[in-house]
Design an enzyme around this catalytic site. Structure first.
Site, PDB file in Angstrom:
ATOM      1  N   GLU A 135      32.454  17.974 -10.517  1.00 25.56           N
ATOM      2  CA  GLU A 135      31.334  18.265 -11.418  1.00 25.56           C
ATOM      3  C   GLU A 135      30.653  19.567 -11.048  1.00 25.56           C
ATOM      4  OE1 GLU A 135      28.038  15.426 -11.230  1.00 25.56           O
ATOM      5  OE2 GLU A 135      27.370  16.077 -13.221  1.00 25.56           O
ATOM      6  N   HIS A 178      26.726  16.495 -19.715  1.00 23.46           N
ATOM      7  CA  HIS A 178      25.422  16.254 -20.345  1.00 23.46           C
ATOM      8  C   HIS A 178      24.594  17.507 -20.151  1.00 23.46           C
ATOM      9  CE1 HIS A 178      24.137  15.595 -16.161  1.00 23.46           C
ATOM     10  NE2 HIS A 178      25.205  14.840 -16.036  1.00 23.46           N
ATOM     11  N   ASP A 199      23.353  19.119 -10.224  1.00 24.95           N
ATOM     12  CA  ASP A 199      24.129  17.870 -10.330  1.00 24.95           C
ATOM     13  C   ASP A 199      25.589  18.223 -10.047  1.00 24.95           C
ATOM     14  OD1 ASP A 199      25.174  15.416 -10.979  1.00 24.95           O
ATOM     15  OD2 ASP A 199      24.677  15.518 -13.113  1.00 24.95           O
ATOM     16  N   ASP A 217       0.805  -1.228   0.000  1.00 25.00           N
ATOM     17  CA  ASP A 217       0.000   0.000   0.000  1.00 25.00           C
ATOM     18  C   ASP A 217       0.840   1.283   0.000  1.00 25.00           C
ATOM     19  OD1 ASP A 217      -2.274  -1.453  -0.034  1.00 25.00           O
ATOM     20  OD2 ASP A 217      -2.597  -1.388   2.128  1.00 25.00           O
ATOM     21  N   HIS A 267      28.256   4.573 -10.474  1.00 24.07           N
ATOM     22  CA  HIS A 267      26.886   4.779  -9.984  1.00 24.07           C
ATOM     23  C   HIS A 267      26.651   4.131  -8.625  1.00 24.07           C
ATOM     24  CE1 HIS A 267      25.347   5.784 -14.280  1.00 24.07           C
ATOM     25  NE2 HIS A 267      25.954   6.779 -13.700  1.00 24.07           N
ATOM     26  N   TYR A 271      39.587   7.330 -12.354  1.00 22.29           N
ATOM     27  CA  TYR A 271      39.188   6.241 -11.456  1.00 22.29           C
ATOM     28  C   TYR A 271      40.213   5.120 -11.573  1.00 22.29           C
ATOM     29  CZ  TYR A 271      35.026   9.002 -12.334  1.00 22.29           C
ATOM     30  OH  TYR A 271      34.155  10.053 -12.490  1.00 22.29           O
ATOM     31  N   GLU A 290      32.186  17.533 -15.918  1.00 19.21           N
ATOM     32  CA  GLU A 290      32.482  16.582 -14.851  1.00 19.21           C
ATOM     33  C   GLU A 290      33.560  15.547 -15.200  1.00 19.21           C
ATOM     34  OE1 GLU A 290      29.346  13.627 -14.218  1.00 19.21           O
ATOM     35  OE2 GLU A 290      28.037  14.755 -15.551  1.00 19.21           O
ATOM     36  N   HIS A 301      19.905  14.105 -16.687  1.00 16.63           N
ATOM     37  CA  HIS A 301      20.461  13.961 -18.035  1.00 16.63           C
ATOM     38  C   HIS A 301      19.378  14.524 -18.946  1.00 16.63           C
ATOM     39  CE1 HIS A 301      23.208  10.444 -16.596  1.00 16.63           C
ATOM     40  NE2 HIS A 301      23.503  11.596 -16.064  1.00 16.63           N
ATOM     41  N   ASP A 327      28.494  12.689  -5.214  1.00 16.71           N
ATOM     42  CA  ASP A 327      27.786  13.218  -6.389  1.00 16.71           C
ATOM     43  C   ASP A 327      26.335  13.374  -5.961  1.00 16.71           C
ATOM     44  OD1 ASP A 327      26.461  13.674  -8.786  1.00 16.71           O
ATOM     45  OD2 ASP A 327      27.592  12.159  -9.904  1.00 16.71           O
ATOM     46  N   HIS A 345      33.857   7.875 -18.892  1.00  9.67           N
ATOM     47  CA  HIS A 345      32.601   8.554 -19.236  1.00  9.67           C
ATOM     48  C   HIS A 345      32.897   9.865 -19.949  1.00  9.67           C
ATOM     49  CE1 HIS A 345      33.006  11.379 -15.814  1.00  9.67           C
ATOM     50  NE2 HIS A 345      33.348  10.347 -15.070  1.00  9.67           N
ATOM     51  N   ARG A 404      36.103  12.719  -9.103  1.00  9.01           N
ATOM     52  CA  ARG A 404      35.303  13.439 -10.109  1.00  9.01           C
ATOM     53  C   ARG A 404      35.023  14.827  -9.541  1.00  9.01           C
ATOM     54  NH1 ARG A 404      31.842   9.930 -11.036  1.00  9.01           N
ATOM     55  NH2 ARG A 404      30.010  10.453  -9.821  1.00  9.01           N
TER      56      ARG A 404
END
Ligand code: GLY
Ligand code: MN
Ligand code: MN
Length: 441
Positions: free
Chosen positions: A405, A351, A268, A37, A240, A385, A381, A358, A257, A347, A403
């Site tokens: 960004e 974007h 972002d 529910d 991610h 790594y 960004e 995105h 991030d 990457h 990173r």
């Protein structure tokens, strides 16, 4: 907040481009069940919200340019005092007209009966196929019903046109009020990142730092625009990572991030900093490379350059930096051509950013990278790594994931960094963290 006047301007602009004898059908998102529910918090479909400003499930916007009895129609839940006691206020059909400026509004339950009739006299149906299979089937049923009627002489729409083409191009260029909203979202994201830097110390868990971010988001009545990534040490190398469950170790870096969403517009932002407040020599060396790459990329965010210019600049700086540190061997031009950097930088450099993190909008036009124009907002960004066990890589570089960004607005002059209110350099980060450590005493 975006004004009703602006929503109306957007609808009129879209209708001008659609032309006569056409109809656009734009459903919003449906309420999603989390378990039994319990529902997920509702978030409108971005295209629907962009044209209506209505934050309710079970609604469909219909635009019919030049229709004498009204061009803008809304289907929505009718008011129902008993239901509203349980689920909260609804605008209802009267509110859709009075508050949301629909020319006419109907209960959502009547859509099967009314919508085919509205499509009847149109040649073109603007609708985005493919993202909602159940709704796609209904649209096809309405068209088929009309086609059966065609034998009796009724006209039927004979062209389906993707709505995305026109609408997503509009969304790519941000208005003054959209920029104001995005600046507000970025400001709160910066506040959250600063709070996280100041609260961080060895022994905390990633989720405790995430709680600091959420405190700032929710204190400003904002939501995370996407699940926050809070990754210490090795987890910083997982692009991610969202488990946010590990303990933070002395000597590791922490990559965060996280961005807030305000009135359906995203920020972002990523920062990477040492858990204990001091970069080690190896961490600092790599960090300076990423920072230089980001600085070079941001410089390219201006009219006259195309979408790929910031990425190309970042790749050049990263490749040279990796050669200097002994992580790549060879000549820069050859290594760039071979994309040797991809081992550590897998990457792209950014974007579009807007209602969706995105965001929508084509990156290429006629096969070539799109030119940057004032009003576009993008992220910049770059990162590096280096997971543990990377073959041929000295151990001192292992488990370093970095990173940086920021959210950048293209203007006719210099790039406008919406998220600049959070430290970026080694010295700034260490100074803010030292202040945080003092405050904790
Ligand atoms: N937070 C998702 C991204 O940086 O693209
Ligand atoms: Mn991000
Ligand atoms: Mn991003």
């Amino acid at each position: 907040m975006i004004s009703q006047k602006e929503f109306s301007r957007r609808r009129n602009q879209l209708m001008r481009m659609m032309g006569k004898d056409s109809i656009a059908i734009i459903p919003t998102a449906t309420q999603q069940i989390r378990n039994r529910d319990v529902e997920y918090p509702f978030r409108p479909d971005s295209d629907f919200y962009y044209l209506t400003g209505l934050h309710e499930p079970d609604a469909i916007a219909v635009l019919i340019p030049k229709r004498p009895h009204g061009e803008y129609l809304l289907f929505c839940n009718e008011r129902d005092p008993e239901m509203e006691t349980w689920t909260g206020r609804r605008v209802g059909t009267a509110g859709a007209i009075e508050e949301f400026n629909a020319d006419d509004a109907f209960p959502i339950g009547d859509v099967d009966e009314i919508l085919p009739g509205l499509m009847e006299s149109c040649e073109r149906v603007f609708y985005t196929m493919g993202s909602r299979p159940a709704f796609d089937r209904r649209v096809m049923e309405w068209v088929n019903r009309l086609r059966e009627g065609a034998r009796t002489g009724l006209r039927t729409p004979d062209k389906f046109v993707s709505l995305e083409h026109l609408l997503h191009d509009m969304r790519l260029y941000k208005s003054r009020s959209e920029i104001r909203v995005m600046r507000a979202a970025a400001k709160v994201a910066c506040r959250a990142h600063r709070r996280a830097m100041q609260a961080c110390r060895p022994g905390l868990h990633e989720y405790q730092v995430e709680a600091e971010l959420l405190h700032e988001f929710h204190s400003a009545d904002m939501e995370p625009a996407y699940p926050s990534i809070v990754g210490g040490g090795a987890n910083g190398c997982v692009l991610h990572y969202t488990e946010n469950s590990a303990e933070l170790n002395d000597g590791d870096l922490l990559l965060i991030d996280a961005g807030s969403e305000y009135d359906c517009y995203a920020s972002d932002v990523t920062r990477t900093f040492p858990v204990n407040g001091h970069f080690s020599a190896a961490q600092k060396a790599l960090y300076e490379v990423v920072l230089a790459a980001q600085t070079a990329a941001i410089k390219k965010v201006r009219p006259g350059n195309n979408w790929n210019a910031p990425h190309a600049a970042a790749v050049r700086v990263l490749t040279r930096g990796l050669i200097k540190l002994g992580l790549l061997k060879g000549k820069p031009a050859e290594l760039i051509k071979k994309e040797a950097y991809r081992r550590f930088y897998m990457h792209r450099t950014g974007h579009w950013l807007g209602m969706d993190v995105h965001d929508v909008g084509d990156y290429k036009v006629g096969g070539a990278w799109r030119d940057l124009e004032p009003g576009m907002v993008l992220t910049v960004e770059p990162g590096l790594y280096i997971p543990a066990g990377s073959r041929g890589v000295a151990k001192k570089w292992w488990n370093i994931g970095i990173r940086i960004e920021d959210d950048v607005l293209v203007t006719k002059d210099d790039p406008d960094v919406l998220s600049k209110a959070v430290p970026r350099t080694v010295a700034e980060i260490e100074a803010l963290m030292a202040k945080g450590a003092t405050d904790q005493l």
